[in-house]
Design a protein around this motif. Sequence first.
Motif, mmCIF file in Angstrom:
data_model
loop_
_atom_site.group_PDB
_atom_site.id
_atom_site.type_symbol
_atom_site.label_atom_id
_atom_site.label_comp_id
_atom_site.label_asym_id
_atom_site.label_seq_id
_atom_site.Cartn_x
_atom_site.Cartn_y
_atom_site.Cartn_z
ATOM 1 N N GLU A 127 19.320 -9.257 -1.613
ATOM 2 C CA GLU A 127 19.678 -10.507 -2.285
ATOM 3 C C GLU A 127 19.874 -10.338 -3.785
ATOM 4 O O GLU A 127 20.619 -11.092 -4.407
ATOM 5 N N HIS A 128 19.216 -9.355 -4.390
ATOM 6 C CA HIS A 128 19.290 -9.192 -5.843
ATOM 7 C C HIS A 128 20.525 -8.417 -6.285
ATOM 8 O O HIS A 128 20.795 -8.320 -7.489
ATOM 9 N N LEU A 129 21.293 -7.867 -5.365
ATOM 10 C CA LEU A 129 22.425 -7.016 -5.715
ATOM 11 C C LEU A 129 23.594 -7.842 -6.237
ATOM 12 O O LEU A 129 23.804 -8.980 -5.819
ATOM 13 N N GLY A 130 24.375 -7.233 -7.127
ATOM 14 C CA GLY A 130 25.567 -7.886 -7.640
ATOM 15 C C GLY A 130 26.746 -7.684 -6.703
ATOM 16 O O GLY A 130 26.580 -7.515 -5.494
ATOM 17 N N SER A 131 27.942 -7.669 -7.268
ATOM 18 C CA SER A 131 29.146 -7.585 -6.437
ATOM 19 C C SER A 131 29.666 -6.156 -6.283
ATOM 20 O O SER A 131 30.688 -5.941 -5.631
ATOM 21 N N TYR A 132 28.961 -5.178 -6.862
ATOM 22 C CA TYR A 132 29.406 -3.783 -6.777
ATOM 23 C C TYR A 132 28.268 -2.905 -6.293
ATOM 24 O O TYR A 132 27.111 -3.051 -6.712
ATOM 25 N N ARG A 137 24.611 -0.581 -0.189
ATOM 26 C CA ARG A 137 24.232 -1.776 0.564
ATOM 27 C C ARG A 137 24.915 -1.693 1.928
ATOM 28 O O ARG A 137 25.934 -1.005 2.090
ATOM 29 N N ILE A 138 24.347 -2.394 2.895
ATOM 30 C CA ILE A 138 24.932 -2.527 4.227
ATOM 31 C C ILE A 138 25.374 -3.971 4.383
ATOM 32 O O ILE A 138 24.596 -4.894 4.096
ATOM 33 N N VAL A 139 26.614 -4.196 4.788
ATOM 34 C CA VAL A 139 27.065 -5.564 5.057
ATOM 35 C C VAL A 139 27.104 -5.773 6.568
ATOM 36 O O VAL A 139 27.565 -4.920 7.320
ATOM 37 N N GLU A 140 26.584 -6.902 6.997
ATOM 38 C CA GLU A 140 26.428 -7.196 8.424
ATOM 39 C C GLU A 140 26.852 -8.641 8.674
ATOM 40 O O GLU A 140 26.384 -9.557 7.985
ATOM 41 N N ARG A 141 27.737 -8.852 9.657
ATOM 42 C CA ARG A 141 28.218 -10.214 9.892
ATOM 43 C C ARG A 141 27.181 -11.091 10.579
ATOM 44 O O ARG A 141 27.253 -12.310 10.514
ATOM 45 N N GLY A 142 26.210 -10.483 11.261
ATOM 46 C CA GLY A 142 25.153 -11.255 11.912
ATOM 47 C C GLY A 142 24.052 -11.628 10.941
ATOM 48 O O GLY A 142 24.080 -11.289 9.760
ATOM 49 N N SER A 143 23.061 -12.357 11.456
ATOM 50 C CA SER A 143 21.946 -12.790 10.616
ATOM 51 C C SER A 143 20.745 -11.874 10.724
ATOM 52 O O SER A 143 19.734 -12.086 10.059
ATOM 53 N N ARG A 144 20.847 -10.836 11.574
ATOM 54 C CA ARG A 144 19.782 -9.846 11.735
ATOM 55 C C ARG A 144 20.429 -8.503 12.038
ATOM 56 O O ARG A 144 21.607 -8.435 12.400
ATOM 57 N N VAL A 145 19.655 -7.443 11.944
ATOM 58 C CA VAL A 145 20.185 -6.127 12.289
ATOM 59 C C VAL A 145 20.273 -6.004 13.813
ATOM 60 O O VAL A 145 19.590 -6.704 14.557
ATOM 61 N N GLY A 146 21.137 -5.105 14.258
ATOM 62 C CA GLY A 146 21.211 -4.786 15.679
ATOM 63 C C GLY A 146 21.718 -5.895 16.566
ATOM 64 O O GLY A 146 21.349 -5.955 17.744
ATOM 65 N N PHE A 202 10.502 -1.409 7.878
ATOM 66 C CA PHE A 202 9.737 -0.287 7.336
ATOM 67 C C PHE A 202 10.467 0.374 6.171
ATOM 68 O O PHE A 202 9.883 0.668 5.131
ATOM 69 N N HIS A 203 11.770 0.616 6.341
ATOM 70 C CA HIS A 203 12.537 1.317 5.311
ATOM 71 C C HIS A 203 13.124 0.369 4.261
ATOM 72 O O HIS A 203 13.793 0.829 3.337
ATOM 73 N N ARG A 204 12.894 -0.927 4.424
ATOM 74 C CA ARG A 204 13.343 -1.931 3.455
ATOM 75 C C ARG A 204 14.834 -1.749 3.138
ATOM 76 O O ARG A 204 15.249 -1.678 1.974
ATOM 77 N N LEU A 205 15.633 -1.689 4.176
ATOM 78 C CA LEU A 205 17.059 -1.407 4.027
ATOM 79 C C LEU A 205 17.778 -2.598 3.406
ATOM 80 O O LEU A 205 17.555 -3.747 3.782
ATOM 81 N N LYS A 206 18.668 -2.294 2.480
ATOM 82 C CA LYS A 206 19.394 -3.338 1.751
ATOM 83 C C LYS A 206 20.575 -3.810 2.599
ATOM 84 O O LYS A 206 21.687 -3.281 2.494
ATOM 85 N N VAL A 207 20.324 -4.799 3.424
ATOM 86 C CA VAL A 207 21.348 -5.351 4.308
ATOM 87 C C VAL A 207 21.730 -6.741 3.810
ATOM 88 O O VAL A 207 20.874 -7.607 3.652
#
Length: 388
Positions: free
Chosen positions: A64-69, A96-105, A198-203
Motif C-alpha cells: 500500500e505504501h508504494l508509489g507508481s513506479y 511489486r506483484i500486481v494481482e487482479r484478485g483480492s487475495r493471492v492464489g 510469512f514473506h510479507r510479499l508486496k502484492v
Amino acid sequence: RGAGRSHTLWTHALTAVLAAAAAAAASRHLSTAALASTHRLAASRSPVNESERLQTEDAPRYAEHLGSYSEYIIIGAGPGGMQLGAFMEDGGVDYRIVERGSRVGTFWETYPRHDQLISLNKRYTSRPREEFDEFNLRHDWNSLLPAAAAAAGVGGRSTGARGARGGGGASPRFTDFSSRMFPAREEYLAYLRAYHRFHRLKVQFEWEVARVSRRRIGDHEGFALQSSAGRFLTCKYLIVATALGRPYVPDMEGIELADGYESVDVREEAYKDQRVLVLGLGNAAFEAAGRAQATAGYVHMIGRSHGGLKQSYFTHYVGDLRAVNNGLLDTFFLKSLDTIDVDTDLEGRNCSLARRVSPGGKPEIDFGCGGGHNPSYREGYDRVISCL
C-alpha cells in the motif's frame, strides 16, 4: 549489492519460478477425480478450515505504501509470482506483484475443478528434515522455496532479516498443511496464503492489467501498465507469471452445446443415469470422466493422442495421464459400457455436435465426424464435456 549476490539471486529465482510455473500449469491440466466432501479433513485445525479462515480474512496489504513506479513488476500472485517475489523481497529488490484478485492464489479457488491435486505430497522420506533438508525439498512437489537459508528453518533456526521481518520461524512447507498423498486444492490455497504472510510479499491487489506498452524509463526502455480501472504503473522490468486464463475451444460445429471444464457441474448426482461424452484425453478429461462415471449410465471419451494414450508410467512425464486418474481405463478394458477412442482428430475429421430428439422423444446431443456416425456414438448423449 555485488554482482555475485545478484547473479546468485537470479539463478535461484529463475529455477524456482520455472518449477512453480510448471506446477501452476499442471494444476489446470493435471487434476484428478476429487474426493467427496465427506472426505474433507474434520479436525478443528485442519488445512481446509485454515483455508476457510483465510478466505474470509482480509489479505495483508504490504504494497500500500508504494508509489507508481517499481523497478520490477510481476503480474500474477500465484506460485510463480510469489516465488520470485520472495527472492526479491529477501534481496532488497524494488519490486511489486500486481494481482487482479483480492487475495493471492485465486486460481486455486476454482481449479482443479474437482478439488484434488495430483502433485505428490511426500511428507516422509525416512530422512530427518534437520539433516536432509535439501533432499526432502527435492521430493516435495508443492512447497515453494524459502527465500534464504535463514528462512528455511533448518535445525529449527531462524536468523537474519527474514526471521526478524517475518516474525520468526521457518518458511512454510506444504507438507505441514496436508496429510494426503494427493492433497486438496483448498489445502494448497491455505499454504499459498501462509507463504504470502510469512514473506510479507508486496502484492497490489485488485489491480487488473488491461494494457501494457513500452515506456522510456531514464536511459532504459521500460514498461507502462494500465489497469482496467484506469490506473497506471511503470517499471524497468516486467515479468508475466499468470495462470492459464482461457480454455481452448476447438473449431468444431456445435461446440457451444458442450459444457467446458471450467464450468462443468462437479456434483456426482448431476450425472445420474446419463449418457456422457467427454472430449479430450488429458488428466482434466479423465478427472471429469471419473466424476461422471460414479453415477452415469456410461461415459465415452474421444480425442487424438499420437502414438496411443500417453500414460505417465510409460512416458515418465508427470503431465501425461496419471495412474491415480485412470479409473475409466479399468471399466473400458473390462468391457463395462465405457469407451475410450484415442484416434479421432476432432477438427481434422470435421466432427460436430447437434441437438436432436431420439425416437422415444427424448432431447439429446448427436455426435458425428465427417458426415458419418461411429456405431459407438449412435445413441446420442445427455451431456457433452469439453476438456481440450
